[in-house]
Design an enzyme around this catalytic site. Structure first.
Site, mmCIF file in Angstrom:
data_model
loop_
_atom_site.group_PDB
_atom_site.id
_atom_site.type_symbol
_atom_site.label_atom_id
_atom_site.label_comp_id
_atom_site.label_asym_id
_atom_site.label_seq_id
_atom_site.Cartn_x
_atom_site.Cartn_y
_atom_site.Cartn_z
ATOM 1 N N LYS A 11 112.304 76.509 23.101
ATOM 2 C CA LYS A 11 112.211 76.301 21.647
ATOM 3 C C LYS A 11 111.329 77.356 21.014
ATOM 4 O O LYS A 11 110.498 77.989 21.684
ATOM 5 C CB LYS A 11 111.665 74.916 21.308
ATOM 6 C CG LYS A 11 110.226 74.614 21.769
ATOM 7 C CD LYS A 11 109.133 75.076 20.814
ATOM 8 C CE LYS A 11 107.742 74.813 21.347
ATOM 9 N NZ LYS A 11 106.666 75.586 20.774
ATOM 10 N N ASP A 137 105.512 67.474 23.686
ATOM 11 C CA ASP A 137 106.746 68.177 23.296
ATOM 12 C C ASP A 137 107.972 67.712 24.098
ATOM 13 O O ASP A 137 109.089 68.128 23.808
ATOM 14 C CB ASP A 137 106.599 69.687 23.510
ATOM 15 C CG ASP A 137 105.780 70.349 22.409
ATOM 16 O OD1 ASP A 137 105.536 69.701 21.377
ATOM 17 O OD2 ASP A 137 105.403 71.524 22.592
HETATM 18 P P1 ATP Z 1 104.107 75.023 25.077
HETATM 19 O O1 ATP Z 1 105.028 75.832 24.242
HETATM 20 O O2 ATP Z 1 104.548 73.574 25.239
HETATM 21 O O3 ATP Z 1 102.660 75.188 24.729
HETATM 22 P P2 ATP Z 1 103.833 76.922 27.137
HETATM 23 O O4 ATP Z 1 104.930 77.886 26.978
HETATM 24 O O5 ATP Z 1 102.522 77.310 26.512
HETATM 25 O O6 ATP Z 1 104.277 75.533 26.597
HETATM 26 P P3 ATP Z 1 104.445 76.454 29.903
HETATM 27 O O7 ATP Z 1 105.332 77.614 30.159
HETATM 28 O O8 ATP Z 1 105.073 75.128 29.784
HETATM 29 O O9 ATP Z 1 103.498 76.699 28.648
HETATM 30 O O10 ATP Z 1 103.375 76.445 31.111
HETATM 31 C C1 ATP Z 1 102.003 76.290 30.988
HETATM 32 C C2 ATP Z 1 101.416 76.025 32.388
HETATM 33 O O11 ATP Z 1 101.974 74.829 32.919
HETATM 34 C C3 ATP Z 1 101.729 77.125 33.381
HETATM 35 O O12 ATP Z 1 100.639 77.970 33.541
HETATM 36 C C4 ATP Z 1 102.100 76.403 34.689
HETATM 37 O O13 ATP Z 1 101.156 76.565 35.694
HETATM 38 C C5 ATP Z 1 102.201 74.932 34.326
HETATM 39 N N1 ATP Z 1 103.558 74.379 34.622
HETATM 40 C C6 ATP Z 1 103.809 73.187 35.184
HETATM 41 N N2 ATP Z 1 105.121 72.980 35.310
HETATM 42 C C7 ATP Z 1 105.747 74.068 34.835
HETATM 43 C C8 ATP Z 1 107.111 74.435 34.705
HETATM 44 N N3 ATP Z 1 108.114 73.656 35.131
HETATM 45 N N4 ATP Z 1 107.388 75.627 34.136
HETATM 46 C C9 ATP Z 1 106.378 76.422 33.694
HETATM 47 N N5 ATP Z 1 105.086 76.134 33.819
HETATM 48 C C10 ATP Z 1 104.745 74.962 34.383
#
Ligand code: ATP
Length: 292
Positions: A11, A137
């Site tokens: 998203k 989310d």
């Molecule tokens: P958001 O947009 O909800 O803030 P994000 O893009 O900041 O998400 P994610 O890519 O979801 O962050 O990942 C953040 C942390 O979560 C990573 O550093 C990772 O170690 C952990 N994590 C746990 N499960 C997953 C997964 N399936 N995919 C990616 N990261 C994951």
């Protein structure tokens, strides 16, 4: 062995406002969420050997209970006393820790896949109720499409699909922790909040340019000073014809909206050559999740 294959969609936020900080430390938000055609692939199958076995193409991601996929599978295994084991393979394409809800969408997709694979009979609403236990989310990621997200992100109102457009996504080579960004947000010092209501109205009127003009993300006030490359990417996208450009979520991913495909392709090329971003994708908006 039966295998379910699903796409877990990323998203962006077309608008992101933080309304207040609650006494329990959570921030109340008003965000316009939009699915884009950029996804991870998930392969889920049952196995006679109990337990959850997760494999991924990215060596640095956890494959134990720290992974949201593992947590989602365990939640349903425990609740429904599923005796079989599950094998899950994740092919990760969504930038990690980038503000594109990568982990949340994987969790939502695992709930959807497990529901199908084990015939659990959970409705979309019931999947969302379980999703919120995994992250604010996750309920949105169950349905996807265009939605207003309020509360801590779990109160959702469906909006009409956005007008057609091209989305240039760029992730610079820095990582940002969501916790750091919210922890350093100074709400009383934010001069201008995005007008989320007006942006929803522009979407209802299918006015692409007005929708783009109204883009705004209060979290930029924290992430951009820490990583000025975000502002450089925004400037480049706008110089290359974007209707507007903004950071998604807590960053550092930046996206630019284009109404013209050729212009979007030229901007994509230019961005790749600039070396400002580590990952660059040209994609489109997509509507609600067809799997639920
Ligand atoms: P958001 O947009 O909800 O803030 P994000 O893009 O900041 O998400 P994610 O890519 O979801 O962050 O990942 C953040 C942390 O979560 C990573 O550093 C990772 O170690 C952990 N994590 C746990 N499960 C997953 C997964 N399936 N995919 C990616 N990261 C994951």
């Amino acid at each position: 062995m039966k295998q379910i294959r699903l796409k877990a969609m990323a998203k962006i936020n077309l608008g992101l406002d933080v309304v207040r900080k609650r006494e329990d430390g959570y921030h109340e938000v008003r965000m316009i969420m939009q699915t884009v055609n950029l996804y991870d692939k998930l392969f889920i199958s049952a196995s006679p050997e109990p337990g959850i076995r997760l494999k991924t193409n990215l060596g640095f991601l956890p494959v134990n209970e720290d992974n949201l996929i593992y947590k989602a599978a365990k939640l349903l295994i425990d609740e429904f006393e599923i005796k079989d084991g599950v094998e899950i393979q994740l092919q990760k394409f969504i930038p990690v820790a980038a503000g594109m809800a990568g982990g949340s969408t994987d969790a939502a997709t695992t709930l959807i896949g497990m529901n199908k694979l084990f015939d659990l009979g959970l409705s979309r609403r019931q999947l969302m109720e379980r999703g919120v236990k995994l992250g604010a989310d996750v309920p949105y990621c169950v349905t996807g499409g265009t939605a207003l997200s309020e509360g801590i992100g779990e109160i959702l109102t469906r909006l009409p699909d956005v007008p057609r457009g091209y989305v240039l996504v760029a992730k610079p080579g820095v990582n940002v922790s969501t916790k750091f960004v919210y922890g350093n947000l100074k709400l009383d010092q934010i001069g201008k909040h995005p007008d989320i209501d007006a942006q929803m109205e522009a979407i209802r009127r299918q006015d692409f340019h007005e929708m783009a003009d109204l883009m705004g993300n209060v979290l930029e006030t924290v992430t951009i000073p820490a990583h000025p490359v975000i502002a450089q990417i925004k400037d480049l996208m706008i110089k290359e014809g974007a209707a507007n450009a903004m950071m998604s979520g807590s960053g550092p991913t930046v996206f630019g909206l284009y109404s013209n495909h050729r212009q979007a392709e030229a901007a994509c090329e230019c961005l790749r050559e600039s070396g400002l971003a580590k990952m660059v994708f040209l994609t489109t908006f997509i509507g609600q999740n067809p799997y639920v």
